[in-house]
Write a protein that holds these residues in place. Structure first.
Motif, PDB file in Angstrom:
ATOM      1  N   PHE B 296      12.780 -32.851 -41.304  1.00 50.08           N
ATOM      2  CA  PHE B 296      13.695 -32.404 -42.361  1.00 50.08           C
ATOM      3  C   PHE B 296      14.467 -31.230 -41.812  1.00 50.08           C
ATOM      4  O   PHE B 296      13.987 -30.541 -40.912  1.00 50.08           O
ATOM      5  CB  PHE B 296      12.929 -31.893 -43.591  1.00 50.08           C
ATOM      6  N   GLU B 297      15.589 -30.989 -42.419  1.00 53.84           N
ATOM      7  CA  GLU B 297      16.361 -29.827 -42.012  1.00 53.84           C
ATOM      8  C   GLU B 297      15.501 -28.572 -42.221  1.00 53.84           C
ATOM      9  O   GLU B 297      14.938 -28.361 -43.297  1.00 53.84           O
ATOM     10  CB  GLU B 297      17.624 -29.761 -42.877  1.00 53.84           C
ATOM     11  N   GLY B 298      15.376 -27.787 -41.175  1.00 56.56           N
ATOM     12  CA  GLY B 298      14.634 -26.541 -41.314  1.00 56.56           C
ATOM     13  C   GLY B 298      13.164 -26.631 -40.913  1.00 56.56           C
ATOM     14  O   GLY B 298      12.462 -25.629 -40.929  1.00 56.56           O
ATOM     15  N   THR B 299      12.684 -27.820 -40.563  1.00 55.59           N
ATOM     16  CA  THR B 299      11.253 -27.961 -40.249  1.00 55.59           C
ATOM     17  C   THR B 299      10.828 -27.025 -39.123  1.00 55.59           C
ATOM     18  O   THR B 299       9.826 -26.301 -39.230  1.00 55.59           O
ATOM     19  CB  THR B 299      10.922 -29.422 -39.855  1.00 55.59           C
ATOM     20  N   GLU B 300      11.606 -27.044 -38.047  1.00 60.68           N
ATOM     21  CA  GLU B 300      11.256 -26.224 -36.880  1.00 60.68           C
ATOM     22  C   GLU B 300      11.305 -24.738 -37.227  1.00 60.68           C
ATOM     23  O   GLU B 300      10.461 -23.956 -36.810  1.00 60.68           O
ATOM     24  CB  GLU B 300      12.250 -26.469 -35.725  1.00 60.68           C
ATOM     25  N   ASP B 301      12.330 -24.404 -37.988  1.00 61.22           N
ATOM     26  CA  ASP B 301      12.519 -23.005 -38.355  1.00 61.22           C
ATOM     27  C   ASP B 301      11.352 -22.508 -39.213  1.00 61.22           C
ATOM     28  O   ASP B 301      10.821 -21.420 -39.003  1.00 61.22           O
ATOM     29  CB  ASP B 301      13.839 -22.908 -39.134  1.00 61.22           C
ATOM     30  N   VAL B 302      10.961 -23.331 -40.159  1.00 56.24           N
ATOM     31  CA  VAL B 302       9.835 -22.967 -41.025  1.00 56.24           C
ATOM     32  C   VAL B 302       8.567 -22.855 -40.175  1.00 56.24           C
ATOM     33  O   VAL B 302       7.799 -21.909 -40.291  1.00 56.24           O
ATOM     34  CB  VAL B 302       9.664 -23.989 -42.173  1.00 56.24           C
ATOM     35  N   ALA B 303       8.372 -23.836 -39.276  1.00 55.27           N
ATOM     36  CA  ALA B 303       7.167 -23.812 -38.445  1.00 55.27           C
ATOM     37  C   ALA B 303       7.107 -22.524 -37.625  1.00 55.27           C
ATOM     38  O   ALA B 303       6.069 -21.860 -37.561  1.00 55.27           O
ATOM     39  CB  ALA B 303       7.139 -25.024 -37.516  1.00 55.27           C
ATOM     40  N   SER B 304       8.227 -22.163 -37.025  1.00 55.76           N
ATOM     41  CA  SER B 304       8.148 -21.028 -36.115  1.00 55.76           C
ATOM     42  C   SER B 304       8.152 -19.684 -36.840  1.00 55.76           C
ATOM     43  O   SER B 304       7.943 -18.645 -36.233  1.00 55.76           O
ATOM     44  CB  SER B 304       9.263 -21.092 -35.070  1.00 55.76           C
ATOM     45  N   ASN B 305       8.376 -19.707 -38.148  1.00 55.86           N
ATOM     46  CA  ASN B 305       8.291 -18.458 -38.906  1.00 55.86           C
ATOM     47  C   ASN B 305       7.086 -18.400 -39.836  1.00 55.86           C
ATOM     48  O   ASN B 305       7.037 -17.603 -40.754  1.00 55.86           O
ATOM     49  CB  ASN B 305       9.575 -18.231 -39.711  1.00 55.86           C
ATOM     50  N   THR B 306       6.124 -19.271 -39.586  1.00 59.57           N
ATOM     51  CA  THR B 306       4.919 -19.268 -40.407  1.00 59.57           C
ATOM     52  C   THR B 306       3.793 -18.578 -39.650  1.00 59.57           C
ATOM     53  O   THR B 306       3.631 -18.778 -38.452  1.00 59.57           O
ATOM     54  CB  THR B 306       4.520 -20.717 -40.769  1.00 59.57           C
ATOM     55  N   TRP B 307       3.040 -17.784 -40.368  1.00 55.03           N
ATOM     56  CA  TRP B 307       1.991 -16.973 -39.751  1.00 55.03           C
ATOM     57  C   TRP B 307       0.703 -17.059 -40.544  1.00 55.03           C
ATOM     58  O   TRP B 307       0.724 -17.258 -41.752  1.00 55.03           O
ATOM     59  CB  TRP B 307       2.405 -15.491 -39.752  1.00 55.03           C
ATOM     60  N   ASP B 308      -0.350 -16.816 -39.851  1.00 50.43           N
ATOM     61  CA  ASP B 308      -1.615 -16.563 -40.519  1.00 50.43           C
ATOM     62  C   ASP B 308      -1.549 -15.154 -41.109  1.00 50.43           C
ATOM     63  O   ASP B 308      -0.996 -14.236 -40.496  1.00 50.43           O
ATOM     64  CB  ASP B 308      -2.752 -16.655 -39.493  1.00 50.43           C
ATOM     65  N   ALA B 309      -2.146 -14.985 -42.294  1.00 52.76           N
ATOM     66  CA  ALA B 309      -1.993 -13.726 -43.023  1.00 52.76           C
ATOM     67  C   ALA B 309      -2.465 -12.509 -42.230  1.00 52.76           C
ATOM     68  O   ALA B 309      -1.820 -11.461 -42.238  1.00 52.76           O
ATOM     69  CB  ALA B 309      -2.758 -13.813 -44.337  1.00 52.76           C
ATOM     70  N   VAL B 310      -3.570 -12.647 -41.552  1.00 53.67           N
ATOM     71  CA  VAL B 310      -4.129 -11.506 -40.847  1.00 53.67           C
ATOM     72  C   VAL B 310      -3.396 -11.265 -39.523  1.00 53.67           C
ATOM     73  O   VAL B 310      -3.089 -10.137 -39.145  1.00 53.67           O
ATOM     74  CB  VAL B 310      -5.642 -11.726 -40.609  1.00 53.67           C
ATOM     75  N   GLU B 311      -3.105 -12.358 -38.860  1.00 55.48           N
ATOM     76  CA  GLU B 311      -2.382 -12.291 -37.591  1.00 55.48           C
ATOM     77  C   GLU B 311      -1.044 -11.562 -37.767  1.00 55.48           C
ATOM     78  O   GLU B 311      -0.644 -10.744 -36.942  1.00 55.48           O
ATOM     79  CB  GLU B 311      -2.159 -13.741 -37.142  1.00 55.48           C
ATOM     80  N   TYR B 312      -0.373 -11.844 -38.871  1.00 54.76           N
ATOM     81  CA  TYR B 312       0.935 -11.237 -39.107  1.00 54.76           C
ATOM     82  C   TYR B 312       0.818  -9.714 -39.165  1.00 54.76           C
ATOM     83  O   TYR B 312       1.610  -8.987 -38.574  1.00 54.76           O
ATOM     84  CB  TYR B 312       1.514 -11.766 -40.418  1.00 54.76           C
ATOM     85  N   LEU B 313      -0.202  -9.255 -39.861  1.00 55.52           N
ATOM     86  CA  LEU B 313      -0.372  -7.800 -39.983  1.00 55.52           C
ATOM     87  C   LEU B 313      -0.740  -7.179 -38.641  1.00 55.52           C
ATOM     88  O   LEU B 313      -0.353  -6.059 -38.336  1.00 55.52           O
ATOM     89  CB  LEU B 313      -1.459  -7.488 -41.018  1.00 55.52           C
ATOM     90  N   ARG B 314      -1.479  -7.921 -37.850  1.00 57.84           N
ATOM     91  CA  ARG B 314      -1.850  -7.377 -36.545  1.00 57.84           C
ATOM     92  C   ARG B 314      -0.623  -7.144 -35.680  1.00 57.84           C
ATOM     93  O   ARG B 314      -0.569  -6.202 -34.905  1.00 57.84           O
ATOM     94  CB  ARG B 314      -2.765  -8.353 -35.805  1.00 57.84           C
ATOM     95  N   VAL B 315       0.341  -8.051 -35.800  1.00 60.14           N
ATOM     96  CA  VAL B 315       1.516  -7.927 -34.951  1.00 60.14           C
ATOM     97  C   VAL B 315       2.541  -6.960 -35.549  1.00 60.14           C
ATOM     98  O   VAL B 315       3.221  -6.248 -34.831  1.00 60.14           O
ATOM     99  CB  VAL B 315       2.141  -9.318 -34.692  1.00 60.14           C
ATOM    100  N   HIS B 316       2.611  -6.919 -36.874  1.00 62.13           N
ATOM    101  CA  HIS B 316       3.678  -6.124 -37.481  1.00 62.13           C
ATOM    102  C   HIS B 316       3.251  -4.754 -37.990  1.00 62.13           C
ATOM    103  O   HIS B 316       4.089  -3.904 -38.263  1.00 62.13           O
ATOM    104  CB  HIS B 316       4.339  -6.913 -38.615  1.00 62.13           C
ATOM    105  N   GLU B 317       1.964  -4.546 -38.152  1.00 60.11           N
ATOM    106  CA  GLU B 317       1.473  -3.239 -38.617  1.00 60.11           C
ATOM    107  C   GLU B 317       0.394  -2.780 -37.658  1.00 60.11           C
ATOM    108  O   GLU B 317      -0.130  -3.565 -36.896  1.00 60.11           O
ATOM    109  CB  GLU B 317       0.854  -3.374 -40.020  1.00 60.11           C
TER     110      GLU B 317
END
Ligand SMILES: Cc1cc2nc3c(=O)[nH]c(=O)nc-3n(C[C@H](O)[C@H](O)[C@H](O)COP(=O)(O)OP(=O)(O)OC[C@H]3O[C@@H](n4cnc5c(N)ncnc54)[C@H](O)[C@@H]3O)c2cc1C
Ligand code: SF4
Ligand code: SF4
Lengths: 467, 448
Positions: B296-317
């Motif tokens: 679908f339009e946007g599939t790749e974009d959504v996939a590459s911007n999806t994170w695990d909740a904890v992992e995201y904080l580790r990288v961004h905070e």
């Protein structure tokens, strides 16, 4: 931000595990990132240091004598013989009772599933009672559903090879297994849990059933060899209980892939990593890097596709560039990982640490490229793909030696002999200049180079922090 | 059963966007997908087979090498039907990360299962309906959630269980999950949505079915933790992630769910959000299975911007620093027996929880090893798989009992059911521990 560590090791085979363990002796925060499972699971679990010289002389009784004579380009020459000994010492510490062979510098002779005798430096305790130098008579037991080990044939080969004992092989059916292609883990599981199986109208534990079958074939042999499927996590216990019931020593004959001894070695190394406080991230590849002065770089493989992989921008100064972070692809999301020092231990052509492809789309084009996909480190190779192989399948294959060239500290070199990066080292099958299959040196080179690369990386962190 | 008029109902389960759905669409991409080059990569090392938890305990299951590359090769040579053994695969995806040669095993299995169900399984069979019902938990859940007490009571009755097993083939051994008295979305609306506004730090939460209907405390913990770090939390409309549908070969249902999710999540990305999931199977599905199976339009974009909740904080905070100053009071959380779900393992997330919890004063997570829990979503709910599922889980149960802990910890809702079922332990989600550590250390009174 990125995930932050002092030393980041890429690749989780023998080389990567060893690098992480030796780095952890010098640095606090060590991480190992690995993608798919390593070749350990296919390897025999034996630790070969050097069985044959590059010109085919062997089997060698003393590998250390021969190390001194290797060509300069060989990884063992880069690290030096002392480092090989230190690496084995560290391995012996880690392996404890699980491995034998540390009492001597000479090679042990281990019977293989094909009935050949293999010179190796360290071998699993499960194999110890089977050594070919031991003169006790031997019964080999194979299973109908496991065609990879033809026990009568292996026995005949061993006798033909002149082993100093009588050996006989029998083939029996394994209690509780019907399928021809049952997984080796299934055999191990049945024995380990001593699962109840029905045999001749009654149910009994898998071990008891196996013992009763084998006992009927046992004559006056004082040891029995099985293919290496005797348990997984509690292999010692399985072996001991079979030996007890049979009243003879029991050993395992190392098997081809997939190999339980290889898996057990992997478990051993990963337990050691846990104990040493190494953080392990597995199942995801490192795909790219950024240097301190490049915000983003092209992925190495894109760059290769575009320019044939020959050159990358030259380093700013004679010292080479510094890797700032690498990018881990977590199923589509790009996660930056930063460290002071990096070790590349991604394996060779089989582990996918070195890759090859046609330089050109067209089928008729003979030119090819061989490249290292993460950092695009220089891999010497002939441009013509037909020069990568020789006709003789058993001849000396140039492709078997494909890999990175390094300095004495195992830092990869560019074509012109300058450093690729100041804070990158390489270890294991990703290195060039040796043919592990011909020399029987796979695990040994990985251990020794992993040990040195990890130690250098770990101490470097300490020194830079101290400055 | 007399509900046979339902099978081809295009307005069936999971369709929130019925009007967008074209009835004739039968997942053409997955069907036409040429997986042969992947099959050719296989050099028969059998590494995948030695990693398959089902093959390890079930002599009847031919294993991933057969299901994947060998079956695809056979199909190319002859006009061969997909072997029915593919339904015994639990979709744990362990074989995927095992293969040293990058054979796309789980993609092959998903596609094969889809084809098998479409072409070889009777749409009138009990098995088909049972699977469809299990796969579409999402559509049944709202009913349960509407009358949670009644639903919990009814599903707990032994006669219901008996009926479930006899009529539907759902094992009576298991406790059906309880419905929360208030869903997460109800709570969210009542609360008035986001409490933090921040155009620079935004996340869109993919809560999935389970956190919404059954364990809203996990979802609330996520909101609390993210707001603590100053994030604006969005909760877009969403459908089931599709994981249970892939596992049951219901590719058509999965496709519809995925389409809704991709369009909703892509819209959130346009508003500057990253996508966060708290369930490892949901993130796996969005990151890996969507791009493998759909475009679908946007599939790749959504996939590459999806994170695990904890992992995201580790990288961004600086999550590590925040936790180093945190402590959990009392004896609510101390030591956990931690099980890393297969789908977290596949995303390289298996070490994360232990690494982080080590930092919190008074809490420890003991990893119980790399065995599979054995339930694999809907797999262990099926009467015919129950025994296999428990055999696979045995190693984990033993390790849990040997660990220095009386509570369990994991990120996967179904693993958590299996852990509780096999050991009787209370099971917590990592986010709940982080919330306790970060929020309660801050303001000791905020716990509800
Ligand atoms: C069939 C077979 C039998 C063998 N038998 C023996 C034997 O009997 N005795 C012996 O001594 N040696 C044997 N060997 C050789 C020995 O196993 C290898 O030489 C040695 O294990 C190589 O180790 P390594 O750590 O360098 O690489 P590998 O074991 O190949 O490990 C490389 C690791 O790096 C990972 N990786 C690759 N790319 C990336 C990336 N981009 N990001 C993250 N991770 C990545 C891979 O997934 C892999 O886990 C055998 C090898 C094979 C294939
Ligand atoms: S997904 Fe899991 S159960 Fe299915 S074949 Fe692969 S390893 Fe086995
Ligand atoms: S692990 Fe990969 S290469 Fe090995 S048998 Fe399985 S699919 Fe084939």
């Amino acid at each position: 931000m990125a995930i932050e560590d002092d030393v980041l090791v890429i690749g989780g085979g023998i080389a990567g595990s060893m690098a992480a363990l030796s780095a952890a002796e010098h640095a606090d925060r060590v991480r190992l990132v690995t993608y798919k499972q390593s070749t350990l699971r296919s390897a025999s679990g034996l630790i070969d240091v050097l069985g044959y010289t590059p010109d085919g002389t062997g089997p060698l009784a003393d590998p250390f004598d021969a190390l001194e004579e290797l060509p300069d380009s060989h990884p063992y020459q880069r690290v030096g013989t002392d480092a090989v000994r230190e690496a084995l010492d560290l391995f012996d510490d880690i392996a404890g009772d699980a491995y034998a062979g540390g009492h001597t510098e000479t090679n042990a002779l281990v019977p293989t599933h094909g009935g050949t005798v293999k010179p190796t430096a360290r071998y699993p305790a499960a194999t110890a009672a089977g050594l070919a130098s031991d003169d006790r008579d031997t019964l080999l037991v194979g299973f109908e559903t496991l065609p990879d080990f033809d026990a009568p044939l292996a026995a005949a080969h061993l006798e033909a090879a002149g082993v100093p004992f009588d050996t006989r092989g029998v083939t029996v059916s394994f209690p509780g297994i019907e399928r021809d292609d049952a997984k080796v883990t299934r055999y191990a599981h049945l024995l380990e849990r001593n699962e109840s199986i029905s045999m001749g109208g009654s149910t009994t534990g898998a071990r008891e059933a196996l013992v009763s079958i084998v006992d009927a074939h046992l004559e006056d042999e004082s040891r029995v060899g099985f293919p290496a499927i005797l348990g997984d996590e509690h292999a010692d216990e399985v072996r001991a209980s079979l030996a007890d019931a049979l009243g003879v020593d029991v050993f395992e004959v190392p098997m081809g892939p997939p190999s339980l001894p290889g898996m057990r070695l992997e478990d051993l190394l990963y337990d050691a990593l846990g104990d040493a406080g190494v953080r392990v991230t597995s199942g995801v590849p490192v795909i790219d890097y950024e240097t301190a002065n490049s915000a983003t770089s092209e992925t190495a493989s894109d760059a290769v596709a575009a320019d044939g992989g020959s050159d990358r921008e030259t380093p700013d100064d004679g010292d080479g560039e510094r890797i700032d972070r690498v990018i881990v692809d977590r199923n589509g999301t790009m996660i930056p990982h930063h460290a002071e020092q990096y070790v590349l231990a991604t394996g060779g052509l089989i582990g996918k640490g070195v890759r090859s492809e046609r330089a050109d789309e067209s089928e008729t084009d003979a030119t090819g490229v061989v490249f290292e996909p993460i950092f695009d480190c220089h891999v010497p190779h002939a441009t013509d793909r037909y020069d990568w192989f020789v006709e003789d399948a058993f001849g000396e294959q140039p492709f078997a030696r494909f890999g990175l060239e390094t300095d004495q500290e195992l830092r990869p070199l560019q074509a012109d002999g300058t450093l690729e990066f100041v804070n990158l080292r390489a270890a294991g099958a990703v290195l060039g200049g040796y043919d592990f299959a011909a020399e029987k040196s796979g695990a040994g080179v990985s251990l020794a180079t992993g040990y040195v690369a990890g130690k250098q990386a770990g101490t470097q962190v300490g020194e830079e922090a101290g400055k | 059963m007399s509900d046979a008029e339902q099978p081809t109902d295009d307005h069936g389960p999971g369709t929130e966007s019925d009007d967008e759905f074209e009835p004739i669409q039968v997942f053409p991409e997955a069907e036409d997908m040429d997986l042969r080059p992947g099959a050719d990569n296989c050099y028969k090392c059998s590494t995948c087979d030695t990693n398959c938890p089902v093959a390890e305990v079930d002599d009847e299951f031919p294993g991933p090498k057969f299901q994947g590359p060998e079956q695809w090769r056979l199909k190319r040579q002859e006009d061969q039907d997909i072997d029915d053994s593919v339904m015994k695969c639990s979709n744990c995806m362990r074989c995927d990360s095992a293969c040293p040669s990058e054979v796309p095993l789980s993609q092959m299995h998903n596609t094969a299962r889809g084809e098998y169900v479409e072409e070889n399984m009777s749409k009138l069979s009990r098995e088909y309906w049972r699977n469809r019902m299990l796969a579409n938990y999402r559509t049944l859940a709202p009913l349960g959630a509407m009358f949670p007490r009644t639903a919990n009571f009814v599903t707990g009755l032994s006669v219901t269980k008996w009926l479930g097993e006899k009529v539907m083939g759902i094992t009576s051994e298991r406790e059906l999950p309880e419905f929360a008295t208030e869903t997460f979305r109800e709570w969210w609306t009542k609360r008035g949505g986001a409490q933090v506004e921040n155009p620079d730090k935004r996340i869109a939460y993919f809560h999935g079915c389970y956190a919404n209907y059954n364990t809203p405390e996990v979802a609330k913990a996520l909101v609390g933790v993210y707001e603590h770090f100053g994030y604006e939390v969005m909760v877009p409309d969403q459908s089931c992630s599709g994981t249970p549908m892939f596992a049951n070969g219901m590719l058509e249902d999965a496709r519809r769910a995925a389409e809704t999710n991709v369009s909703e999540l892509a819209a959130a990305i346009d508003e500057g959000a990253d996508i966060i999931a708290s369930c490892s199977s949901c993130s796996m599905s969005i990151r890996q299975e969507y791009p493998e199976l759909f475009d679908f339009e946007g599939t790749e974009d959504v996939a590459s911007n999806t994170w695990d909740a904890v992992e995201y904080l580790r990288v961004h905070e600086d999550l590590e620093a925040a936790l180093a100053d945190a402590a959990v009071d009392g004896d609510r959380f101390e030591d956990f027996a931690y099980h890393a779900p297969c789908h977290a393992r596949n995303q390289g997330l298996d070490g994360q929880t232990v690494e982080l919890l080590e930092l919190i004063d008074g809490v420890d997570a003991h990893d119980v090893g790399d065995s599979c829990s054995g339930i694999s979503g809907t797999y262990g709910w099926k009467e015919e798989n129950y025994e296999t599922s428990m055999k696979i889980g045995e190693e984990m149960f033993e390790h849990m009992e040997h660990a220095d802990a009386e509570q369990g910890l994991t990120e996967c809702p179904t693993c958590s059911m299996q852990m509780g079922h096999g050991t009787g332990y209370e099971i917590t989600h990592t986010l709940e521990v982080l919330a306790a550590a970060l929020l309660e250390s801050d303001a000791p009174s905020s716990a509800d």
